[in-house]
Design a protein around this motif. Structure first.
Motif, PDB file in Angstrom:
ATOM      1  N   UNK A 131       1.960  12.511  -5.018  1.00  0.00           N
ATOM      2  CA  UNK A 131       2.697  12.296  -6.269  1.00  0.00           C
ATOM      3  C   UNK A 131       4.170  12.659  -6.124  1.00  0.00           C
ATOM      4  N   UNK A 132       4.499  13.508  -5.159  1.00  0.00           N
ATOM      5  CA  UNK A 132       5.897  13.904  -4.933  1.00  0.00           C
ATOM      6  C   UNK A 132       6.600  12.936  -3.982  1.00  0.00           C
ATOM      7  N   UNK A 133       5.798  12.257  -3.166  1.00  0.00           N
ATOM      8  CA  UNK A 133       6.321  11.370  -2.123  1.00  0.00           C
ATOM      9  C   UNK A 133       6.352   9.907  -2.576  1.00  0.00           C
ATOM     10  N   UNK A 134       5.346   9.524  -3.360  1.00  0.00           N
ATOM     11  CA  UNK A 134       5.246   8.139  -3.824  1.00  0.00           C
ATOM     12  C   UNK A 134       4.533   7.250  -2.821  1.00  0.00           C
ATOM     13  N   UNK A 135       4.112   6.091  -3.310  1.00  0.00           N
ATOM     14  CA  UNK A 135       3.349   5.152  -2.484  1.00  0.00           C
ATOM     15  C   UNK A 135       4.214   3.990  -2.031  1.00  0.00           C
ATOM     16  N   UNK A 136       3.848   3.434  -0.860  1.00  0.00           N
ATOM     17  CA  UNK A 136       4.448   2.181  -0.409  1.00  0.00           C
ATOM     18  C   UNK A 136       3.408   1.093  -0.583  1.00  0.00           C
ATOM     19  N   UNK A 137       3.792   0.003  -1.230  1.00  0.00           N
ATOM     20  CA  UNK A 137       2.825  -1.082  -1.425  1.00  0.00           C
ATOM     21  C   UNK A 137       3.335  -2.391  -0.828  1.00  0.00           C
ATOM     22  N   UNK A 172      -1.038   0.801  -0.248  1.00  0.00           N
ATOM     23  CA  UNK A 172      -1.852  -0.010  -1.154  1.00  0.00           C
ATOM     24  C   UNK A 172      -1.224  -1.397  -1.287  1.00  0.00           C
ATOM     25  N   UNK A 173      -1.914  -2.266  -2.017  1.00  0.00           N
ATOM     26  CA  UNK A 173      -1.397  -3.615  -2.235  1.00  0.00           C
ATOM     27  C   UNK A 173      -1.388  -3.940  -3.724  1.00  0.00           C
ATOM     28  N   UNK A 246      -4.739   5.068 -12.455  1.00  0.00           N
ATOM     29  CA  UNK A 246      -6.198   4.930 -12.347  1.00  0.00           C
ATOM     30  C   UNK A 246      -6.814   6.275 -12.666  1.00  0.00           C
ATOM     31  N   UNK A 247      -8.127   6.258 -12.903  1.00  0.00           N
ATOM     32  CA  UNK A 247      -8.823   7.493 -13.286  1.00  0.00           C
ATOM     33  C   UNK A 247      -8.722   8.561 -12.201  1.00  0.00           C
ATOM     34  N   UNK A 248      -8.646   8.145 -10.937  1.00  0.00           N
ATOM     35  CA  UNK A 248      -8.654   9.150  -9.863  1.00  0.00           C
ATOM     36  C   UNK A 248      -7.263   9.511  -9.350  1.00  0.00           C
ATOM     37  N   UNK A 249      -6.254   8.658  -9.643  1.00  0.00           N
ATOM     38  CA  UNK A 249      -4.886   8.995  -9.191  1.00  0.00           C
ATOM     39  C   UNK A 249      -3.977   9.354 -10.369  1.00  0.00           C
ATOM     40  N   UNK A 250      -4.481   9.171 -11.610  1.00  0.00           N
ATOM     41  CA  UNK A 250      -3.718   9.455 -12.825  1.00  0.00           C
ATOM     42  C   UNK A 250      -2.478   8.552 -12.854  1.00  0.00           C
ATOM     43  N   UNK A 251      -1.272   9.138 -12.837  1.00  0.00           N
ATOM     44  CA  UNK A 251      -0.050   8.326 -12.720  1.00  0.00           C
ATOM     45  C   UNK A 251       0.513   8.609 -11.327  1.00  0.00           C
ATOM     46  N   UNK A 252       0.681   7.577 -10.518  1.00  0.00           N
ATOM     47  CA  UNK A 252       1.159   7.776  -9.147  1.00  0.00           C
ATOM     48  C   UNK A 252       2.383   6.891  -8.887  1.00  0.00           C
ATOM     49  N   UNK A 253       3.530   7.517  -8.554  1.00  0.00           N
ATOM     50  CA  UNK A 253       4.742   6.726  -8.340  1.00  0.00           C
ATOM     51  C   UNK A 253       4.642   5.778  -7.139  1.00  0.00           C
ATOM     52  N   UNK A 254       5.329   4.645  -7.249  1.00  0.00           N
ATOM     53  CA  UNK A 254       5.451   3.675  -6.150  1.00  0.00           C
ATOM     54  C   UNK A 254       6.932   3.627  -5.786  1.00  0.00           C
ATOM     55  N   UNK A 255       7.259   3.827  -4.508  1.00  0.00           N
ATOM     56  CA  UNK A 255       8.677   3.921  -4.119  1.00  0.00           C
ATOM     57  C   UNK A 255       9.143   2.765  -3.232  1.00  0.00           C
ATOM     58  N   UNK A 256       8.195   1.948  -2.785  1.00  0.00           N
ATOM     59  CA  UNK A 256       8.586   0.825  -1.918  1.00  0.00           C
ATOM     60  C   UNK A 256       7.635  -0.346  -2.130  1.00  0.00           C
ATOM     61  N   UNK A 257       8.209  -1.554  -2.249  1.00  0.00           N
ATOM     62  CA  UNK A 257       7.398  -2.764  -2.427  1.00  0.00           C
ATOM     63  C   UNK A 257       7.840  -3.804  -1.407  1.00  0.00           C
ATOM     64  N   UNK A 258       6.935  -4.235  -0.557  1.00  0.00           N
ATOM     65  CA  UNK A 258       7.241  -5.195   0.518  1.00  0.00           C
ATOM     66  C   UNK A 258       8.496  -4.783   1.298  1.00  0.00           C
TER      67      UNK A 258
END
Ligand code: PMP
Length: 287
Positions: A131-137, A172-173, A246-258
């Motif tokens: 949650x501090x780092x964010x996701x790349x999708x 993730x995608x 989602x129920x298991x990640x709650x609110x999760x930041x996304x920091x990169x898309x493609x």
């Protein structure tokens, strides 16, 4: 530790739990499911998950085998038996196991649904460092069937999507149909521009996320603007922030898309605040 799981009225060690090879969940993905989070030993958003489960069953003409109160009792019993402080409860209901493979639905009078529940222990679930780092999708084409509002166990394509993301060095995608983002492989997708949260409107195209409903309610209460409309990957890449729920990640930041950084490329203040609000508020109503 051997888990205690629930199968059709019995609490059993996981090694002794069995389902027929003729089960339609196994042969035809003829089953629905729910995942409910547990924080501090309490169930998050149980009511929402129970209501959606009833709707999924109804849409597929499956009988509702247990009342909401019975389901709640089983969830709570599994939390106690498995000593879960933080984690998830997985529930699956299939159309049951007739004596052979047949496309025609079995008679619900003679073939009863198969009900399975098990726990997943995830200590510190709400303190995820991600949650501090964010996701790349990455973005991928959405080739799923047209009733994504029903929470079925047909998860092969979402599973392939996660693998495509992994191969690309991402987390993730986000799926795209007719040029617009539908949702993430196992979550709802959002972008933020200024004070505005933008997410696709509810329809048969996406799962009606229980976390989505709560987060949008809390956002409106916190005077953030919410716009439910389609958006493209290009608009998302140009947004100030992005996130998933989602129920298991709650609110999760996304920091990169493609490969393109969203905003500064770091986790932003709005997604961080929404995560805090969601966790605080949903803990208050946890049961
Ligand atoms: N969309 C999809 C495709 C999902 O699989 C999920 C999680 N099961 C969600 C959205 C998020 O729904 P919820 O907030 O109810 O977990």
């Amino acid at each position: 530790m051997t888990r205690t799981v629930y199968v059709n009225g019995e609490y059993l060690p996981e090694t002794e739990a069995k389902v027929s090879i003729f089960d339609r969940g196994f042969l035809m993905a003829d089953a629905v499911y729910e995942v409910t989070s547990v924080l501090g030993g309490k169930l998050i958003d149980f009511e929402g998950h129970a209501v959606r489960l009833a709707r999924s069953l109804n849409e597929l003409d499956m009988p509702q085998p247990l009342s909401k109160d019975e389901l709640l009792d089983i969830h709570r019993e599994l939390v106690l038996l498995n000593d879960i402080t933080d984690g998830m409860i997985y529930l699956q209901i299939s159309r049951g196991a007739p004596n052979d493979r047949d496309f025609v639905f079995p008679d619900p009078e003679t073939t009863k649904p198969t009900v399975v529940l098990f726990t997943q222990n995830k200590p510190g679930l709400a303190q995820s460092p991600v949650a501090k780092k964010g996701l790349k999708v990455i973005s991928i084409e959405d080739v799923r069937w047209g009733r994504r509002d029903i929470k079925t166990v047909q998860l092969l394509y979402p599973s392939m999507g996660k693998m495509m993301a992994k191969k690309a060095g991402c987390d993730d995608a986000w799926m795209v149909e007719d040029g617009f983002v539908t949702e993430g492989t196992s979550n709802n997708a959002y972008i933020i521009k200024g004070n505005k949260i933008i997410t696709r409107a509810l329809s048969n195209d996406i799962l009606h996320g229980i976390t989505r409903a709560a987060v949008l309610r809390f956002a409106r209460e916190a005077q953030m603007d919410v716009e439910e409309r389609n958006f493209t990957i290009a608009e998302a890449q140009d947004a100030d922030e992005a996130f998933i729920t989602s129920a298991s990640t709650f609110v999760m930041p996304v920091v990169e898309i493609d490969g393109a950084a969203v905003g500064t490329g770091a986790v932003g203040p709005m997604a961080t605040r929404l995560r805090e609000i969601y966790l605080d508020e949903s803990m208050k109503t946890a049961i």
